[in-house]
Design a protein around this motif. Structure first.
Motif, mmCIF file in Angstrom:
data_model
loop_
_atom_site.group_PDB
_atom_site.id
_atom_site.type_symbol
_atom_site.label_atom_id
_atom_site.label_comp_id
_atom_site.label_asym_id
_atom_site.label_seq_id
_atom_site.Cartn_x
_atom_site.Cartn_y
_atom_site.Cartn_z
ATOM 1 N N ARG A 8 -35.827 5.979 -31.545
ATOM 2 C CA ARG A 8 -37.220 6.147 -31.944
ATOM 3 C C ARG A 8 -38.087 6.683 -30.804
ATOM 4 N NH1 ARG A 8 -42.261 2.876 -33.871
ATOM 5 N NH2 ARG A 8 -43.479 3.778 -32.223
ATOM 6 N N LEU A 9 -38.970 7.602 -31.173
ATOM 7 C CA LEU A 9 -40.066 8.002 -30.277
ATOM 8 C C LEU A 9 -41.254 8.419 -31.147
ATOM 9 C CD1 LEU A 9 -41.278 8.564 -27.511
ATOM 10 C CD2 LEU A 9 -40.283 10.824 -27.585
ATOM 11 N N SER A 10 -42.271 7.596 -31.169
ATOM 12 C CA SER A 10 -43.532 7.867 -31.891
ATOM 13 C C SER A 10 -43.393 8.012 -33.401
ATOM 14 C CB SER A 10 -44.224 9.124 -31.347
ATOM 15 O OG SER A 10 -44.512 8.963 -30.007
ATOM 16 N N SER A 11 -42.245 7.690 -33.987
ATOM 17 C CA SER A 11 -42.109 7.626 -35.452
ATOM 18 C C SER A 11 -41.489 6.267 -35.748
ATOM 19 C CB SER A 11 -41.174 8.708 -35.978
ATOM 20 O OG SER A 11 -41.779 9.956 -35.877
ATOM 21 N N PRO A 12 -42.026 5.548 -36.722
ATOM 22 C CA PRO A 12 -41.572 4.172 -36.900
ATOM 23 C C PRO A 12 -40.097 4.042 -37.277
ATOM 24 C CG PRO A 12 -42.938 4.890 -38.744
ATOM 25 C CD PRO A 12 -43.009 5.965 -37.714
ATOM 26 N N LEU A 13 -39.458 2.992 -36.791
ATOM 27 C CA LEU A 13 -38.060 2.723 -37.149
ATOM 28 C C LEU A 13 -37.795 1.229 -37.010
ATOM 29 C CD1 LEU A 13 -35.604 4.246 -38.135
ATOM 30 C CD2 LEU A 13 -34.883 4.578 -35.796
ATOM 31 N N LEU A 14 -37.298 0.638 -38.103
ATOM 32 C CA LEU A 14 -37.090 -0.807 -38.119
ATOM 33 C C LEU A 14 -35.662 -1.133 -38.522
ATOM 34 C CD1 LEU A 14 -40.101 -0.600 -40.204
ATOM 35 C CD2 LEU A 14 -40.225 -2.382 -38.519
ATOM 36 N N ILE A 15 -35.189 -2.286 -38.067
ATOM 37 C CA ILE A 15 -33.844 -2.737 -38.448
ATOM 38 C C ILE A 15 -33.981 -4.145 -39.020
ATOM 39 C CG2 ILE A 15 -31.488 -3.182 -37.652
ATOM 40 C CD1 ILE A 15 -32.120 -1.364 -35.226
ATOM 41 N N GLY A 16 -33.598 -4.310 -40.273
ATOM 42 C CA GLY A 16 -33.602 -5.623 -40.903
ATOM 43 C C GLY A 16 -32.254 -6.284 -40.645
ATOM 44 N N ILE A 17 -32.278 -7.595 -40.367
ATOM 45 C CA ILE A 17 -31.037 -8.301 -40.014
ATOM 46 C C ILE A 17 -30.784 -9.379 -41.059
ATOM 47 C CG2 ILE A 17 -29.896 -9.659 -38.199
ATOM 48 C CD1 ILE A 17 -32.189 -8.653 -36.334
ATOM 49 N N ASN A 18 -29.571 -9.364 -41.639
ATOM 50 C CA ASN A 18 -29.263 -10.385 -42.645
ATOM 51 C C ASN A 18 -27.768 -10.697 -42.631
ATOM 52 O OD1 ASN A 18 -29.704 -12.094 -44.856
ATOM 53 N ND2 ASN A 18 -28.996 -10.493 -46.261
ATOM 54 N N ASN A 19 -27.371 -11.740 -41.974
ATOM 55 C CA ASN A 19 -25.981 -12.216 -41.966
ATOM 56 C C ASN A 19 -24.937 -11.104 -41.927
ATOM 57 O OD1 ASN A 19 -26.832 -14.814 -42.112
ATOM 58 N ND2 ASN A 19 -26.800 -14.871 -44.366
ATOM 59 N N GLY A 20 -24.813 -10.451 -40.836
ATOM 60 C CA GLY A 20 -23.752 -9.449 -40.679
ATOM 61 C C GLY A 20 -24.030 -8.132 -41.376
ATOM 62 N N GLU A 21 -25.229 -7.967 -41.925
ATOM 63 C CA GLU A 21 -25.554 -6.640 -42.455
ATOM 64 C C GLU A 21 -26.907 -6.209 -41.901
ATOM 65 O OE1 GLU A 21 -25.739 -6.602 -46.684
ATOM 66 O OE2 GLU A 21 -27.285 -8.130 -46.773
ATOM 67 N N TYR A 22 -27.055 -4.907 -41.793
ATOM 68 C CA TYR A 22 -28.265 -4.347 -41.201
ATOM 69 C C TYR A 22 -28.835 -3.292 -42.132
ATOM 70 C CZ TYR A 22 -26.359 -6.661 -37.139
ATOM 71 O OH TYR A 22 -25.858 -7.614 -36.289
ATOM 72 N N ILE A 23 -30.149 -3.340 -42.303
ATOM 73 C CA ILE A 23 -30.834 -2.377 -43.167
ATOM 74 C C ILE A 23 -31.826 -1.645 -42.270
ATOM 75 C CG2 ILE A 23 -32.267 -2.095 -45.248
ATOM 76 C CD1 ILE A 23 -30.495 -5.345 -44.717
ATOM 77 N N LEU A 24 -31.716 -0.337 -42.239
ATOM 78 C CA LEU A 24 -32.590 0.446 -41.353
ATOM 79 C C LEU A 24 -33.574 1.248 -42.198
ATOM 80 C CD1 LEU A 24 -29.345 0.761 -40.214
ATOM 81 C CD2 LEU A 24 -30.689 1.289 -38.208
ATOM 82 N N ALA A 25 -34.799 1.384 -41.725
ATOM 83 C CA ALA A 25 -35.804 2.125 -42.502
ATOM 84 C C ALA A 25 -36.991 2.486 -41.623
ATOM 85 C CB ALA A 25 -36.280 1.286 -43.676
ATOM 86 N N SER A 26 -37.797 3.436 -42.129
ATOM 87 C CA SER A 26 -39.026 3.817 -41.433
ATOM 88 C C SER A 26 -40.151 2.836 -41.749
ATOM 89 C CB SER A 26 -39.497 5.204 -41.891
ATOM 90 O OG SER A 26 -38.469 6.126 -41.843
ATOM 91 N N ASP A 27 -40.018 2.153 -42.883
ATOM 92 C CA ASP A 27 -41.146 1.397 -43.419
ATOM 93 C C ASP A 27 -40.634 0.010 -43.847
ATOM 94 O OD1 ASP A 27 -43.770 2.460 -45.520
ATOM 95 O OD2 ASP A 27 -42.992 0.423 -45.476
ATOM 96 N N PRO A 28 -41.344 -1.060 -43.506
ATOM 97 C CA PRO A 28 -40.834 -2.401 -43.823
ATOM 98 C C PRO A 28 -40.667 -2.662 -45.321
ATOM 99 C CG PRO A 28 -43.070 -2.507 -42.919
ATOM 100 C CD PRO A 28 -42.604 -1.100 -42.762
ATOM 101 N N THR A 29 -41.355 -1.899 -46.178
ATOM 102 C CA THR A 29 -41.223 -2.140 -47.624
ATOM 103 C C THR A 29 -39.782 -1.930 -48.092
ATOM 104 O OG1 THR A 29 -41.871 0.143 -47.996
ATOM 105 C CG2 THR A 29 -43.585 -1.496 -48.238
ATOM 106 N N ALA A 30 -39.012 -1.124 -47.353
ATOM 107 C CA ALA A 30 -37.633 -0.851 -47.746
ATOM 108 C C ALA A 30 -36.712 -1.988 -47.318
ATOM 109 C CB ALA A 30 -37.157 0.450 -47.106
ATOM 110 N N ILE A 31 -37.184 -2.810 -46.400
ATOM 111 C CA ILE A 31 -36.333 -3.876 -45.859
ATOM 112 C C ILE A 31 -36.610 -5.207 -46.553
ATOM 113 C CG2 ILE A 31 -35.818 -5.163 -43.726
ATOM 114 C CD1 ILE A 31 -36.295 -2.615 -42.167
ATOM 115 N N ALA A 32 -37.854 -5.371 -47.012
ATOM 116 C CA ALA A 32 -38.307 -6.661 -47.549
ATOM 117 C C ALA A 32 -37.341 -7.300 -48.555
ATOM 118 C CB ALA A 32 -39.692 -6.513 -48.148
#
Ligand code: F6R
Length: 603
Positions: free
Chosen positions: A174-198
């Motif tokens: 990431r550089l100046s564009s949002p990037l998030l990683i959701g963590i859930n028991n051995g699986e990871y969900i990556l997205a630009s916006d938290p609505t995709a991880i919720a």
């Protein structure tokens, strides 16, 4: 605007990635693509247009595997074509990546890579990243190649990369564009916006600028240690529910928006407010004698109202600028200046760039934003969250109310540090606490406003006028109407009519006039008379109990009486509903108006 989505875990990756794209699609896009990995095999499908087109293609070409990535593209460099859609690949179709941002030096990089023998297939800036990574990926680890390649790049990125010969791993940067990683028991969900991880994870990591994360089935490594924070909203808050559009849902939620913004922050006995995010800079704020408020679009109109509030009640000189202008002029600032940045998303590129400029000058910067952990929140370090919850419709409504509520609280906060009396502070916060109920009353006018929209839908051009606190509301009313209904609308200060706009007035050019019973009411009535004298139809927004206005204007929508500085929080609601019903009558794509993006993460 572009958004990325990724998944690695034990489940079927495709439905999760597609759901991630769908949940982020409110910002507008013109093509989409996904890639799924199964062992060393990577398979990719892309389509132009809506996600449904991609879904149709996937029915004939199902992708199976438990890791992969996807993107929705909003074209900046290169036409809207399948080839330009992401994921992009290197020459050997080994490295695939999705990107949100802009590679500013792509022309030079591309020229050099072509000289070195690389063959490009798309017209995008993004594709250079795939070839650059290919160049540095010589039997080493993918993350090493990504790290090396990004050193050559100038621009912005929220980037997900995979490689067939270093499988079952996603590298995120990431550089100046949002990037998030959701963590859930051995699986990871990556997205630009938290609505995709919720829906999938409650713990998230917000990557910082220059961080690179490597995610595999049982491991997540980020170059710098990060502490997960909890998401502040639920998956339900990102659904339309019974409402036909997110915009209507968000307009109707505004009483709760105000309640959420003020919860726990009003100190009635002290006539003061508590804003925890300003504690660390409270002493510095006492010494400030000038404020600059910076924002774009609707947030900028909130800033303009904030200026009136801060000057009248906190006694501090305040000025407002649009971020895209401010960042390129040479503003005079000193140690007694604080700059307040306002942004719903906290990711608007122009606002962030202006913020970085001010940080370089060592000026005190304060953020007012909705998105927890957004770039703005992290860059400013101190500020106030408006707590409006996810705003999905492109046209901002409830966040505007959240921003105004916050600016009113900030006025009391700064005012009480100066000369504002306990009585004045108490009056403002007690009226703030009445506003949710007043907003509910205004929302009851929705059926009347729907009827008025029918009546006025025969017109193609509209003026919106107001004075003082309601001048920015005239601008906001015009913006709402034009952005979702594509009708021509202009906003003006009532006093400016005679300096030009009056020339346009005739029986085909209606005016929406904001004339609550406040200190400029008489002046507004004169303006309305000037319009009526020239045959212009007038729809007035006035205060309940005003009998005179019915005799002057053609139509009236009433709002409850409140303090003058808080009237914009009520007067804007009929204008939001008016724009909404007009757009609905005209059959427009209300939540995703053409050509617009929810959060402008590129300049
Ligand atoms: C209009 C609208 C835009 C945004 C502007 C700033 O309805 O939504 O004008 O207000 O793009 O966005 P943020 O507040 O996210 O910085």
């Amino acid at each position: 605007m572009c958004r990325v989505s990724g998944y690695i875990g034990k489940k079927d990756a495709l439905p999760i990635i597609m759901d991630g794209l769908r949940r982020q699609s409110y910002g507008g896009y013109d093509s989409a693509g996904v890639l799924i990995g199964d062992g060393f095999n990577l398979a990719c499908v892309k389509a132009v247009g809506k996600l449904e087109n991609l879904e149709k293609k996937l029915e004939n070409q199902p992708l199976k595997g438990n890791w992969g990535l996807g993107q929705i593209r909003w074209a900046t460099h290169g036409a809207v074509t399948e080839i330009n859609a992401h994921p992009h690949q290197d020459c050997k179709r080994n490295i695939f990546l999705v990107h949100n941002g802009i590679i500013e030096n792509y022309r030079d990089l591309k020229e050099q890579l072509i000289k070195e023998g690389h063959t490009f297939s798309s017209g995008t800036d993004t594709e250079v990243l795939a070839h650059l990574i290919e160049k540095y990926f010589q039997g080493n680890l993918l993350e090493e190649a990504v790290r090396r390649a990004l050193k050559d790049v100038r621009g912005t990125y929220g980037l997900l990369v995979v490689a067939g010969n270093d499988p079952e791993k996603i590298v995120a940067a990431r550089l100046s564009s949002p990037l998030l990683i959701g963590i859930n028991n051995g699986e990871y969900i990556l997205a630009s916006d938290p609505t995709a991880i919720a829906p999938y994870a409650r713990r998230i990591i917000n990557l910082d600028d220059y961080e690179i994360a490597t995610v595999s089935q049982d491991d997540l490594r980020v170059i710098k240690e990060k502490i997960p924070v909890f998401l502040e909203f639920t998956a339900e808050e990102t659904e339309k529910g019974e409402c036909p559009h997110f915009m209507l849902k968000e307009i109707m939620a505004q009483p709760e928006t105000i309640e959420n913004a003020i919860r726990g922050r009003l100190l009635f006995e002290e006539g003061a407010v508590k804003l925890g995010g300003l504690d660390s800079v409270s002493a510095q704020l006492k010494k400030i004698n000038r404020l600059i408020l910076i924002a774009c679009g609707t947030a900028n109109y909130a800033a303009r109202i904030g200026k009136y509030m801060l000057e009248e009640y906190a006694g501090i000189s305040a000025e407002v600028d649009v971020a895209s202008e401010f960042r390129y002029r040479k503003p005079m600032v000193d140690e007694k200046t604080a700059v307040i940045f306002i942004s719903q998303s906290g990711e608007t590129a122009d606002t962030l760039a202006a913020l970085k400029e001010m940080k370089k000058k060592g000026v005190l910067t304060i953020g007012i934003t909705n998105v927890v952990g957004s770039s703005m929140a992290r860059e400013t370090g101190s500020g106030v969250y408006i707590r409006s919850g996810p705003e999905i419709a492109v046209a901002s409504t409830k966040a505007f109310l959240g921003q105004l509520t916050t600016l009113a609280m900030l006025t009391v906060y700064l005012g009480r540090q100066r000369n504002m009396s306990l009585v004045t502070g108490g009056r403002i916060i007690s009226e703030l606490s009445n506003l949710p109920e007043f907003a509910r009353q205004v929302l009851k006018s929705a059926p009347q406003i729907e009827k008025l929209a029918k009546k006025y839908s025969e017109f193609k051009n509209f003026w919106f006028i107001g004075r003082k606190y309601n001048f920015p509301i005239a601008l906001e009313g015009a913006l709402k109407l034009k952005e979702i209904s594509y009708l021509h609308a202009e906003g003006a200060a009532g006093g400016e009519l005679k300096h030009g706009p009056l020339a346009l007035i005739d029986e085909n050019f209606p005016t929406i006039a904001l004339c609550p019973s406040d200190s400029v009411y008489e002046k507004m009535i004169s303006n309305i008379q000037e319009i009526k004298a020239r045959g212009g139809p007038v729809l007035a927004i006035a205060t309940e109990g005003n009998k005179e206005i019915k005799e002057i204007a053609d139509d009236v929508i009433f709002i409850p009486k409140t303090l003058e500085m808080l009237t914009p929080m009520l007067s804007v609601i009929p204008l939001q509903l008016f724009a909404y019903y007009m757009a609905a009558l005209l059959g427009c794509d209300i939540d995703k108006p053409r050509n617009l993006a929810k959060s402008c993460t590129v300049e």
